[in-house]
Enzyme design. Structure first.
Site, mmCIF file in Angstrom:
data_model
loop_
_atom_site.group_PDB
_atom_site.id
_atom_site.type_symbol
_atom_site.label_atom_id
_atom_site.label_comp_id
_atom_site.label_asym_id
_atom_site.label_seq_id
_atom_site.Cartn_x
_atom_site.Cartn_y
_atom_site.Cartn_z
ATOM 1 N N HIS A 191 1.128 -0.949 -0.047
ATOM 2 C CA HIS A 191 -0.098 -0.280 -0.095
ATOM 3 C C HIS A 191 0.539 1.130 -0.087
ATOM 4 O O HIS A 191 0.519 1.849 -0.813
ATOM 5 C CB HIS A 191 -0.846 0.248 1.095
ATOM 6 C CG HIS A 191 -1.752 -1.173 1.293
ATOM 7 N ND1 HIS A 191 -2.486 -1.532 2.679
ATOM 8 C CD2 HIS A 191 -3.145 -1.169 0.616
ATOM 9 C CE1 HIS A 191 -2.807 -3.016 2.690
ATOM 10 N NE2 HIS A 191 -3.840 -2.565 1.647
ATOM 11 N N LYS B 296 -15.682 -8.103 4.805
ATOM 12 C CA LYS B 296 -14.527 -8.303 6.114
ATOM 13 C C LYS B 296 -14.677 -7.776 6.874
ATOM 14 O O LYS B 296 -14.968 -6.912 7.548
ATOM 15 C CB LYS B 296 -13.391 -7.898 5.366
ATOM 16 C CG LYS B 296 -12.811 -8.241 3.994
ATOM 17 C CD LYS B 296 -11.363 -7.351 3.377
ATOM 18 C CE LYS B 296 -11.294 -7.536 1.976
ATOM 19 N NZ LYS B 296 -10.188 -6.639 2.434
ATOM 20 N N ARG C 65 -1.993 -5.969 -8.293
ATOM 21 C CA ARG C 65 -1.522 -7.063 -7.325
ATOM 22 C C ARG C 65 -1.423 -8.272 -9.142
ATOM 23 O O ARG C 65 0.094 -8.045 -9.338
ATOM 24 C CB ARG C 65 -1.522 -7.945 -6.427
ATOM 25 C CG ARG C 65 -1.454 -7.076 -5.686
ATOM 26 C CD ARG C 65 -1.712 -7.414 -4.299
ATOM 27 N NE ARG C 65 -3.397 -7.564 -4.559
ATOM 28 C CZ ARG C 65 -4.166 -7.154 -3.252
ATOM 29 N NH1 ARG C 65 -3.606 -7.313 -2.264
ATOM 30 N NH2 ARG C 65 -5.069 -7.147 -3.464
ATOM 31 N N SER D 5 -3.692 -7.457 2.819
ATOM 32 C CA SER D 5 -2.951 -7.464 4.480
ATOM 33 C C SER D 5 -3.819 -9.134 5.198
ATOM 34 O O SER D 5 -4.092 -8.823 5.867
ATOM 35 C CB SER D 5 -4.471 -6.704 4.319
ATOM 36 O OG SER D 5 -4.166 -5.265 4.550
HETATM 37 P P1 ADP Z 1 -9.267 -3.813 -0.601
HETATM 38 O O1 ADP Z 1 -9.615 -5.159 -0.464
HETATM 39 O O2 ADP Z 1 -10.913 -2.735 0.639
HETATM 40 O O3 ADP Z 1 -9.989 -3.107 -2.026
HETATM 41 P P2 ADP Z 1 -6.957 -3.018 0.074
HETATM 42 O O4 ADP Z 1 -6.567 -2.305 1.550
HETATM 43 O O5 ADP Z 1 -6.479 -4.389 0.557
HETATM 44 O O6 ADP Z 1 -8.905 -2.800 0.435
HETATM 45 O O7 ADP Z 1 -6.617 -2.108 -0.726
HETATM 46 C C1 ADP Z 1 -6.678 -1.154 -0.516
HETATM 47 C C2 ADP Z 1 -6.424 -1.112 -2.563
HETATM 48 O O8 ADP Z 1 -5.188 -1.482 -2.278
HETATM 49 C C3 ADP Z 1 -6.205 -2.097 -3.482
HETATM 50 O O9 ADP Z 1 -6.223 -1.340 -4.751
HETATM 51 C C4 ADP Z 1 -5.074 -3.049 -4.202
HETATM 52 O O10 ADP Z 1 -5.444 -3.764 -5.241
HETATM 53 C C5 ADP Z 1 -4.512 -2.221 -3.355
HETATM 54 N N1 ADP Z 1 -2.807 -3.405 -2.888
HETATM 55 C C6 ADP Z 1 -3.375 -4.188 -2.029
HETATM 56 N N2 ADP Z 1 -1.920 -5.139 -2.047
HETATM 57 C C7 ADP Z 1 -1.402 -4.344 -2.794
HETATM 58 C C8 ADP Z 1 -0.117 -4.376 -3.568
HETATM 59 N N3 ADP Z 1 0.598 -5.792 -2.155
HETATM 60 N N4 ADP Z 1 0.050 -3.849 -4.155
HETATM 61 C C9 ADP Z 1 -0.167 -3.231 -4.831
HETATM 62 N N5 ADP Z 1 -1.076 -2.821 -4.056
HETATM 63 C C10 ADP Z 1 -2.121 -3.211 -3.347
#
Ligand code: ADP
Length: 165
Positions: free
Chosen positions: A18, A42, A91, A129
């Site tokens: 992130h 979630k 990703r 996450s």
């Molecule tokens: P949600 O599951 O509610 O979308 P996340 O916090 O998991 O929220 O993800 C938020 C954003 O960050 C999304 O656009 C997701 O694709 C991106 N994201 C999550 N993990 C990664 C990562 N490892 N590298 C780049 N972007 C990521």
């Protein structure tokens, strides 16, 4: 005209993948708002207040990044803060299908708001996450995946949960 983008997510907790998107995104836009939402599918480990506080702490060094909680539709929040773009991280090809559907839905809801994607860096492309929470629950070391304050908060949270059970 200044370009404001909104990066939405659950960030439970914020991890280095992130943070990489935030760092790269804030170079592309004049202002980047990280919008911390509630995902009804979630059950979060951290409260929304904890997630917002962590993100504020780890993005404090970026001059053009703000962190805000939000509820409701992301496109409504983007309008509310005067934004014109939604920033997302991509990703894998499995993310692609979900993100494609979401971006089409958002475009239908508000055709003036564009979704912009940044590809995850290869070293972070396996990070999610949910995976990190599983590793934490089994006592794995998250030091390589989380920024310092998130690492400490998750460690305390897991300890407290284990003491309860
Ligand atoms: P949600 O599951 O509610 O979308 P996340 O916090 O998991 O929220 O993800 C938020 C954003 O960050 C999304 O656009 C997701 O694709 C991106 N994201 C999550 N993990 C990664 C990562 N490892 N590298 C780049 N972007 C990521």
């Amino acid at each position: 005209m200044s370009r404001v983008a909104v990066y939405t997510g659950t960030f439970d907790p914020v991890h280095l993948g992130h943070l990489d998107i935030i760092e790269r995104g804030c170079r592309v836009f004049d202002r980047l708002i990280v919008a911390v939402g509630i995902n009804p599918d979630k059950s979060p480990l951290l409260s929304i207040e904890e997630r917002v506080a962590l993100l504020r702490q780890v993005t404090a060094g970026f001059g053009n990044v703000d962190v805000e909680p939000f509820t409701g539709l992301a496109v409504h929040f983007v309008r509310q803060v005067g934004g014109s773009c939604m920033l997302r991280g991509l990703r894998t090809t499995s993310d692609m299908e979900y993100e494609f559907t979401m971006s089409l839905a958002n475009m239908t809801l508000d055709p003036e708001i564009e979704t912009v994607f940044l590809m995850a860096k290869d070293i972070y492309s396996h990070l999610s996450s949910s995976l990190l929470k599983q590793i934490a629950a089994f006592g794995g070391d998250l030091g390589k995946f989380l920024p310092g304050p998130a690492f400490m908060m998750i460690r305390e949270k897991v300890k407290a949960l284990q003491a309860e059970s």
